[in-house]
Design a protein around this motif. Sequence first.
Motif, short mmCIF file in Angstrom:
data_model
loop_
_atom_site.label_atom_id
_atom_site.label_comp_id
_atom_site.label_asym_id
_atom_site.label_seq_id
_atom_site.Cartn_x
_atom_site.Cartn_y
_atom_site.Cartn_z
N GLN A 255 0.83 -1.20 0.00
CA GLN A 255 0.00 0.00 0.00
C GLN A 255 0.87 1.26 0.00
O GLN A 255 0.57 2.22 -0.69
CB GLN A 255 -0.87 -0.02 1.25
CG GLN A 255 -2.32 0.23 0.92
CD GLN A 255 -3.21 -0.14 2.08
OE1 GLN A 255 -2.84 -0.95 2.93
NE2 GLN A 255 -4.38 0.44 2.12
N ARG B 151 2.19 2.40 -3.32
CA ARG B 151 1.19 2.89 -4.28
C ARG B 151 0.89 4.38 -4.12
O ARG B 151 0.12 4.95 -4.89
CB ARG B 151 -0.08 2.05 -4.19
CG ARG B 151 0.15 0.70 -4.85
CD ARG B 151 -0.93 -0.31 -4.69
NE ARG B 151 -0.46 -1.56 -5.32
CZ ARG B 151 -0.95 -2.75 -5.08
NH1 ARG B 151 -1.94 -2.90 -4.24
NH2 ARG B 151 -0.46 -3.81 -5.69
N PHE B 152 1.47 4.99 -3.13
CA PHE B 152 1.23 6.41 -2.87
C PHE B 152 1.48 7.24 -4.14
O PHE B 152 0.71 8.12 -4.50
CB PHE B 152 2.14 6.88 -1.73
CG PHE B 152 1.97 8.33 -1.36
CD1 PHE B 152 0.77 8.81 -0.89
CD2 PHE B 152 3.04 9.22 -1.49
CE1 PHE B 152 0.62 10.15 -0.54
CE2 PHE B 152 2.90 10.56 -1.14
CZ PHE B 152 1.69 11.02 -0.67
N VAL C 179 -1.29 7.10 -6.60
CA VAL C 179 -2.50 7.71 -6.05
C VAL C 179 -2.44 9.23 -6.21
O VAL C 179 -3.41 9.86 -6.66
CB VAL C 179 -2.66 7.32 -4.57
CG1 VAL C 179 -3.72 8.17 -3.88
CG2 VAL C 179 -3.01 5.83 -4.46
N ASP D 244 -9.44 8.42 0.08
CA ASP D 244 -9.75 6.99 0.17
C ASP D 244 -8.49 6.19 0.48
O ASP D 244 -8.49 5.28 1.31
CB ASP D 244 -10.34 6.46 -1.15
CG ASP D 244 -11.78 6.90 -1.35
OD1 ASP D 244 -12.36 7.47 -0.39
OD2 ASP D 244 -12.31 6.71 -2.45
N TYR D 245 -7.43 6.54 -0.22
CA TYR D 245 -6.16 5.84 -0.02
C TYR D 245 -5.67 6.00 1.42
O TYR D 245 -5.28 5.03 2.07
CB TYR D 245 -5.12 6.38 -1.01
CG TYR D 245 -3.71 5.95 -0.69
CD1 TYR D 245 -3.23 4.71 -1.11
CD2 TYR D 245 -2.85 6.76 0.06
CE1 TYR D 245 -1.94 4.29 -0.80
CE2 TYR D 245 -1.57 6.35 0.38
CZ TYR D 245 -1.11 5.12 -0.06
OH TYR D 245 0.16 4.72 0.26
N ASP E 269 -7.70 3.94 3.82
CA ASP E 269 -7.33 2.52 3.74
C ASP E 269 -6.00 2.25 4.43
O ASP E 269 -5.84 1.28 5.15
CB ASP E 269 -7.16 2.10 2.27
CG ASP E 269 -8.50 1.85 1.60
OD1 ASP E 269 -9.51 1.79 2.33
OD2 ASP E 269 -8.51 1.71 0.36
N LEU E 270 -5.06 3.14 4.16
CA LEU E 270 -3.73 2.96 4.75
C LEU E 270 -3.82 2.98 6.28
O LEU E 270 -3.23 2.14 6.96
CB LEU E 270 -2.79 4.08 4.26
CG LEU E 270 -1.37 4.05 4.79
CD1 LEU E 270 -0.62 2.81 4.27
CD2 LEU E 270 -0.60 5.32 4.39
#
Length: 581
Positions: A504, A507-508, A511, A526-527, A530-531
């Motif tokens: 995760q 993936r920053f 994003v 959202d990211y 989730d993180l």
Amino acid sequence: MTATEATSIESPAEILSGWIRDAFRGCFPDADTDFTDIAVVDTANPEFGDYQCNAAMGLAKVLRQAPRAIAETVAKAPDQPDCLDRLEVAGPGFLNLYLDSDWLARHVERMAADAQLGVPQVGAGKTVVMDYGSPNMTKPLHIGHLRSHNIGSVLDRMHRFLGYSVIADNHLGDWGTQFGITIMGYRHFGDEQAMQTSPLEELERVYVLSYEKTRQDEEWLEQCRRELVKLQSGDEENLELWEMFMRLSLEELDRMYARLGVHYDIVHGESYYRDKLAGTVERLEQAGLAVESEGATVVMLEEEKLPVCIVRKSDGGFNYATSDLATVAARVEEFNPDRIIYVTDERQQLHFKQIFAICRRLEYTVGLDHIWFGLMRLPEATFSTREGNVIKLEALLAEAESRALEIIAASSPDMPEAERRTVASVVGVGAVKYADLSQNPQSLVTFTWDKALALDGNSGPYLQYAYARIASVRGKYAERFPEGTPEDEPLRLEEAIERTLALQLIRFRDVVARAAHQYKPNVLTDYLYDLAQTYSSFYQNVPFLKAPEGIRESRVRLCTIVATVLKQGLDLLGLKTLERI
Ligand code: ARG
């Protein structure tokens, strides 16, 4: 490190996509395609690998083979990159790719060491003008003004972070018809004292009085019109009044902007272009675009299936469209931007379609985007400039702070009063901003305090608390192991949850780019949400301080990296973080 050097970290998605493309080319040298579109995508479910490629399905026709056979051939291709641990063929012909955990750990370390957290400078060398906020003067900001300032400033920060050179322009509505009414109102009902202490309120008060009079008193209305014409044609007395209104109002506006964390590079209101309006219409006439119609000058936009656009009214006055056309021309001349981005509410969609259509006809090459957003409403009512009963933005923020203060008093009874107030302002303002940003801009936002201030949902306070909790883990570690240096220990991804967290984190970069380029701050919210959730299950499921030496350090280090990404993400969203809440 310079900004460009910071771009050099290749992501696993890029590495794997490159390899797979080459693998296809190597396995099918005679195919009637060059495979350029092939790429891997992120998977949400680890059962399908860390990344997946579904290209085999689309290529069955061209390659005259069953997708599964294609996938099996590619799976055996040589020169697999170091980052790849293994790949599996699944279902009808999916390729599921798994990263090597050690490689992943080193990659997270590289990302953490990079000032840009691995986010590539895709905007380097490109210039964008961002036109947001842009309120009509001279009224206090109300709740309806939040979204343009808020969404606009987030997109602005994201673009800068991606390396774009951004010119943020507050395109104030400072030259419109309201000034005739305001000038009359001020002359007859103005209170100089109030004008010094709260100019926007005072100007609004005299505006309302004067406006009401225009509806009963024909002569008053005429006089307001004359005052506007006088102002627009350079009458000294009226210009002086206008300048005073603007100066005092801007000072007050700046105080709000400081509170909201909104910054502009330039504040060229509509008035800045006032001498260019006649020339703009002439240029349209010369290009054969503008024609006379019933005494007015208009541009026909039948081809684009849009209504005619009036650029000079029959009384000779210019309007909003003329002003925006002059503005595009001036911006192109002054900044030569690659793109101009406007952020306004949904009611201006037609206006910008017309402007953009005319710009295309004028053969401008600059990219033009209008990001529109739905209205923000409280459950009881919608707020719009044209309706009475508006809630001032200042009142909304004040209420947010006082509600946050109550929450903090309950959760941290030992915190000194002064610190509580600072925290309340950070949490309260953050809650309001986040409640807006976490929605798709194009949807209608129904704002409720419960949701905005929730400590356990997708909210600003939830993320700010998550950040502070991570900070406290690091504090506890430092207390117990004052000699420890987790930053010097290698990351180890032993548990599944650690791997999930690492994936995760890396993936920053995508994003941020997606949120900026799709103009959707909610992709980032959202990211981050989730993180923070993955982090919390990591924290709950594996031991930290009790873990064996080495693993303990790795976990604390992973914590720190999560905190850094959260902080950077919140910073892009314009939310402050505190080490202690
Ligand atoms: N002043 C306008 C309003 O409050 C928004 C201006 C948007 N920018 C532009 N270039 N037209 O509705």
